[in-house]
Scaffold this motif. Structure first.
Motif, PDB file in Angstrom:
ATOM      1  N   ALA A  14      -7.458  -5.394  -1.153  1.00  0.00           N
ATOM      2  CA  ALA A  14      -6.887  -4.084  -0.834  1.00  0.00           C
ATOM      3  C   ALA A  14      -5.512  -4.222  -0.190  1.00  0.00           C
ATOM      4  O   ALA A  14      -4.593  -3.449  -0.489  1.00  0.00           O
ATOM      5  N   LYS A  18      -3.130  -2.142  -2.494  1.00  0.00           N
ATOM      6  CA  LYS A  18      -2.926  -0.756  -2.077  1.00  0.00           C
ATOM      7  C   LYS A  18      -1.460  -0.379  -1.818  1.00  0.00           C
ATOM      8  O   LYS A  18      -1.029   0.707  -2.242  1.00  0.00           O
ATOM      9  N   HIS A  58      -9.035   1.963  -6.331  1.00  0.00           N
ATOM     10  CA  HIS A  58      -8.399   2.532  -5.135  1.00  0.00           C
ATOM     11  C   HIS A  58      -9.209   3.735  -4.639  1.00  0.00           C
ATOM     12  O   HIS A  58      -9.506   3.854  -3.445  1.00  0.00           O
TER      13      HIS A  58
END
Length: 250
Positions: A14, A18, A58
């Motif tokens: 992540a 992200k 996500h």
């Protein structure tokens, strides 16, 4: 049933993925309230871009219920990619296996431990000319009937504008800034199949029920109606071969 902790490797993934997703794309996320707060469950997701796993991933990560994807076993052999896939708990699928129960045992075990397992029931990027979902393979239905776990239909739209499927030029189109849309719907009602023998016909009907639910969510995102019948790539290929044989050699 408990829920799987996100863990170090998923958080590392992540941290890497992200920031560019947040900077490069707008997000339109809907239906996160349908993601179960605990217990094992299945998500069935449509597939129209190689960017889909990041777009859907996500959304799902932010629900705090991280998914475990079924991935080709060959990917686990790559030095860096394989280490990352193993670290975040992805599930290898050995396509040479002739026993469907063995092939999906890891998925069943994960669900029984309270985890989320994500399926792309189409098995590949859609070939439908309008990018609607195709007819699905029966793996998700088989696991759903074995576990009686909730099946959450998830539709996504927009990733294809960034990375079109089957484009002749594999060019990523980042600008103008695109919106990645993801919508989860209420669980698919498969209860009428629970006491049935999982024959090919029953699995096919359960799969059609799942794909109809995914398609309904995509209709909401797109604001238009899908074709009456799902695109069946196998039937299309068979018809193309038949016509080619009728023509014969030039």
């Amino acid at each position: 049933m408990s829920r799987r902790r996100i863990g170090f490797w998923y958080r590392l993934a992540a941290v890497i993925a992200k920031p560019p997703l947040v900077v490069l794309f707008k997000r339109d996320w809907r239906g996160m309230e349908h993601i179960p707060a605990d217990g094992g469950f299945i998500t069935a997701v449509n597939h129209n871009s190689y960017l889909d796993p990041l777009s859907y991933g996500h959304f799902q990560y932010n629900s705090t219920r991280v998914p475990r994807f079924l991935a080709k076993a060959g990917l686990f052999k790559a030095p860096v990619v394989g280490m990352m896939l193993r670290g975040i708990g992805q599930i290898p699928v050995y396509r040479e296996s002739t026993n469907a129960l063995d092939a999906f045992r890891a998925a069943v075990d994960a669900i029984e431990r309270g985890e989320c397992v994500a399926f792309y029931p189409e098995g590949t990027l859609t070939r439908d000319p309008g990018l609607w979902p195709m007819s699905g393979k029966t793996g998700a239905a088989r696991v759903a009937l074995m576990t009686k776990a909730p099946v959450i239909p998830v539709a996504q739209w927009g990733a294809h504008l960034v990375m079109p499927p089957y484009a002749k030029e594999k060019k990523i189109r980042l600008f103008p800034r695109k919106t990645l849309q993801v919508q989860a719907g209420p669980p698919v009602d498969l209860s009428r199949f629970y006491d049935m023998e999982p024959t090919p016909e029953v699995l096919r009907e359960a799969t059609e029920t799942i794909m109809a639910a995914v398609t309904a969510q995509l209709e909401i995102l797109r604001g238009e109606k899908a074709p009456e019948e799902l695109y069946d790539y196998r039937k299309v290929r068979a018809e193309q071969r038949r016509k080619a044989e009728e023509k014969g050699p030039k």
